[in-house]
Structure formats: structure tokens, C-alpha cells
Motif scaffolding. Structure first.
Motif, mmCIF file in Angstrom:
data_model
loop_
_atom_site.group_PDB
_atom_site.id
_atom_site.type_symbol
_atom_site.label_atom_id
_atom_site.label_comp_id
_atom_site.label_asym_id
_atom_site.label_seq_id
_atom_site.Cartn_x
_atom_site.Cartn_y
_atom_site.Cartn_z
ATOM 1 N N LEU A 32 2.402 10.046 -10.078
ATOM 2 C CA LEU A 32 1.592 10.094 -11.290
ATOM 3 C C LEU A 32 0.605 11.253 -11.264
ATOM 4 C CD1 LEU A 32 0.891 6.304 -11.857
ATOM 5 C CD2 LEU A 32 2.253 7.820 -13.310
ATOM 6 N N LEU A 33 0.029 11.520 -10.107
ATOM 7 C CA LEU A 33 -0.921 12.620 -9.993
ATOM 8 C C LEU A 33 -0.238 13.954 -10.290
ATOM 9 C CD1 LEU A 33 -3.763 13.597 -9.335
ATOM 10 C CD2 LEU A 33 -3.094 13.659 -6.930
ATOM 11 N N ALA A 34 0.976 14.138 -9.795
ATOM 12 C CA ALA A 34 1.715 15.374 -10.079
ATOM 13 C C ALA A 34 1.944 15.529 -11.577
ATOM 14 C CB ALA A 34 3.040 15.375 -9.332
ATOM 15 N N LEU A 35 2.274 14.424 -12.241
ATOM 16 C CA LEU A 35 2.484 14.474 -13.685
ATOM 17 C C LEU A 35 1.185 14.796 -14.414
ATOM 18 C CD1 LEU A 35 4.270 14.088 -16.163
ATOM 19 C CD2 LEU A 35 3.706 11.661 -16.074
ATOM 20 N N TRP A 36 0.106 14.110 -14.075
ATOM 21 C CA TRP A 36 -1.174 14.368 -14.747
ATOM 22 C C TRP A 36 -1.659 15.790 -14.512
ATOM 23 C CZ3 TRP A 36 -2.796 12.111 -18.764
ATOM 24 C CH2 TRP A 36 -2.547 10.756 -18.974
ATOM 25 N N ASN A 37 -1.413 16.330 -13.328
ATOM 26 C CA ASN A 37 -1.812 17.707 -13.046
ATOM 27 C C ASN A 37 -0.994 18.704 -13.855
ATOM 28 O OD1 ASN A 37 -3.842 16.992 -11.275
ATOM 29 N ND2 ASN A 37 -2.543 17.147 -9.480
ATOM 30 N N ALA A 38 0.242 18.347 -14.211
ATOM 31 C CA ALA A 38 1.103 19.238 -14.993
ATOM 32 C C ALA A 38 0.759 19.214 -16.474
ATOM 33 C CB ALA A 38 2.565 18.851 -14.799
ATOM 34 N N ILE A 39 0.142 18.151 -16.926
ATOM 35 C CA ILE A 39 -0.204 18.023 -18.339
ATOM 36 C C ILE A 39 -1.581 18.639 -18.547
ATOM 37 C CG2 ILE A 39 -0.665 16.415 -20.224
ATOM 38 C CD1 ILE A 39 1.307 14.479 -18.931
ATOM 39 N N THR A 40 -1.576 19.883 -18.999
ATOM 40 C CA THR A 40 -2.841 20.589 -19.185
ATOM 41 C C THR A 40 -3.480 20.207 -20.518
ATOM 42 O OG1 THR A 40 -1.667 22.455 -20.135
ATOM 43 C CG2 THR A 40 -2.087 22.537 -17.780
ATOM 44 N N ARG A 56 0.817 -1.208 0.000
ATOM 45 C CA ARG A 56 0.000 0.000 0.000
ATOM 46 C C ARG A 56 0.854 1.262 0.000
ATOM 47 N NH1 ARG A 56 -2.703 3.644 3.405
ATOM 48 N NH2 ARG A 56 -4.782 4.162 2.635
ATOM 49 N N GLY A 57 1.909 1.290 0.792
ATOM 50 C CA GLY A 57 2.772 2.463 0.851
ATOM 51 C C GLY A 57 3.404 2.778 -0.488
ATOM 52 N N ARG A 58 3.890 1.753 -1.166
ATOM 53 C CA ARG A 58 4.508 1.944 -2.481
ATOM 54 C C ARG A 58 3.461 2.395 -3.505
ATOM 55 N NH1 ARG A 58 8.178 3.620 -5.755
ATOM 56 N NH2 ARG A 58 8.684 2.264 -7.486
ATOM 57 N N ALA A 59 2.270 1.820 -3.416
ATOM 58 C CA ALA A 59 1.198 2.203 -4.329
ATOM 59 C C ALA A 59 0.832 3.673 -4.156
ATOM 60 C CB ALA A 59 -0.025 1.315 -4.108
ATOM 61 N N LEU A 60 0.763 4.141 -2.920
ATOM 62 C CA LEU A 60 0.446 5.546 -2.670
ATOM 63 C C LEU A 60 1.563 6.459 -3.170
ATOM 64 C CD1 LEU A 60 -1.161 5.330 0.882
ATOM 65 C CD2 LEU A 60 -2.290 5.893 -1.272
ATOM 66 N N GLU A 61 2.802 6.033 -2.989
ATOM 67 C CA GLU A 61 3.937 6.815 -3.482
ATOM 68 C C GLU A 61 3.872 6.973 -5.003
ATOM 69 O OE1 GLU A 61 8.755 6.214 -3.945
ATOM 70 O OE2 GLU A 61 7.674 5.001 -2.501
ATOM 71 N N LEU A 62 3.606 5.884 -5.706
ATOM 72 C CA LEU A 62 3.493 5.939 -7.161
ATOM 73 C C LEU A 62 2.310 6.790 -7.592
ATOM 74 C CD1 LEU A 62 4.322 2.237 -8.037
ATOM 75 C CD2 LEU A 62 5.760 4.243 -8.432
ATOM 76 N N GLN A 63 1.197 6.678 -6.877
ATOM 77 C CA GLN A 63 0.007 7.467 -7.201
ATOM 78 C C GLN A 63 0.297 8.953 -7.077
ATOM 79 O OE1 GLN A 63 -2.786 6.912 -8.602
ATOM 80 N NE2 GLN A 63 -3.734 8.889 -8.228
ATOM 81 N N ARG A 64 1.014 9.346 -6.027
ATOM 82 C CA ARG A 64 1.336 10.765 -5.846
ATOM 83 C C ARG A 64 2.208 11.285 -6.986
ATOM 84 N NH1 ARG A 64 2.075 9.088 -0.286
ATOM 85 N NH2 ARG A 64 0.212 9.689 0.847
ATOM 86 N N ALA A 89 8.797 23.023 -18.636
ATOM 87 C CA ALA A 89 8.809 23.434 -17.236
ATOM 88 C C ALA A 89 7.713 22.737 -16.450
ATOM 89 C CB ALA A 89 8.680 24.941 -17.123
ATOM 90 N N ASP A 90 6.513 22.642 -16.989
ATOM 91 C CA ASP A 90 5.402 21.994 -16.274
ATOM 92 C C ASP A 90 5.674 20.521 -16.052
ATOM 93 O OD1 ASP A 90 2.830 23.929 -17.951
ATOM 94 O OD2 ASP A 90 4.041 24.369 -16.183
ATOM 95 N N VAL A 91 6.158 19.837 -17.065
ATOM 96 C CA VAL A 91 6.401 18.391 -16.944
ATOM 97 C C VAL A 91 7.568 18.130 -15.999
ATOM 98 C CG1 VAL A 91 7.019 16.302 -18.196
ATOM 99 C CG2 VAL A 91 5.393 17.900 -19.182
ATOM 100 N N GLN A 92 8.620 18.911 -16.125
ATOM 101 C CA GLN A 92 9.784 18.704 -15.268
ATOM 102 C C GLN A 92 9.448 19.009 -13.812
ATOM 103 O OE1 GLN A 92 12.697 21.043 -17.345
ATOM 104 N NE2 GLN A 92 13.506 19.234 -18.396
#
Length: 59
Positions: A16-24, A6-14, A53-56
Motif C-alpha cells: 500500500l505504501l508503494a501505491l500511495w507513494n506513486a499517486i502524486t 504481523r508479517g502479513r500486515a507488514l507485507e500489505l503495508q509495504r 507508469a507510476d501506478v503500475q
């Protein structure tokens, strides 16, 4: 998620979420191409430079 990861899954989710939020949505193709370049795929065109800049920042 496998049992006990679960801990690793949450880490990966966070991450991925940062990446998806950066991709407008208004610049999705450029962001996608830049993310592919970061993975070692062919380089992006000059038109894609604005998305870097957004993706990085999401890495």
C-alpha cells in the motif's frame, strides 16, 4: 491486525505504501482512475495515460 498476523500486515503495508507513494497529489484524479481500471472498473480516458507508469510501478 489480528494476533499472529504481523508479517502479513507488514507485507500489505509495504504494498500500500508503494501505491500511495506513486499517486502524486498533482495528478491524483488520473492515478485514482487508472488504479480503478486495474481493478476492472471502467477504462480511463486519454488524459489519464500519463499516470499509468507510476501506478503500475507500485504494483
Amino acid at each position: 491486525m489480528k494476533a499472529g498476523n504481523r508479517g502479513r500486515a507488514l507485507e500489505l503495508q509495504r504494498k500500500l505504501l508503494a501505491l500511495w507513494n506513486a499517486i502524486t497529489a498533482d495528478n491524483l484524479p488520473a492515478c485514482t482512475r487508472h488504479a480503478q481500471m486495474l481493478q476492472g472498473l471502467p477504462k480511463t480516458s486519454a488524459a489519464d495515460l500519463a499516470a499509468r507508469a507510476d501506478v503500475q510501478a507500485a504494483e
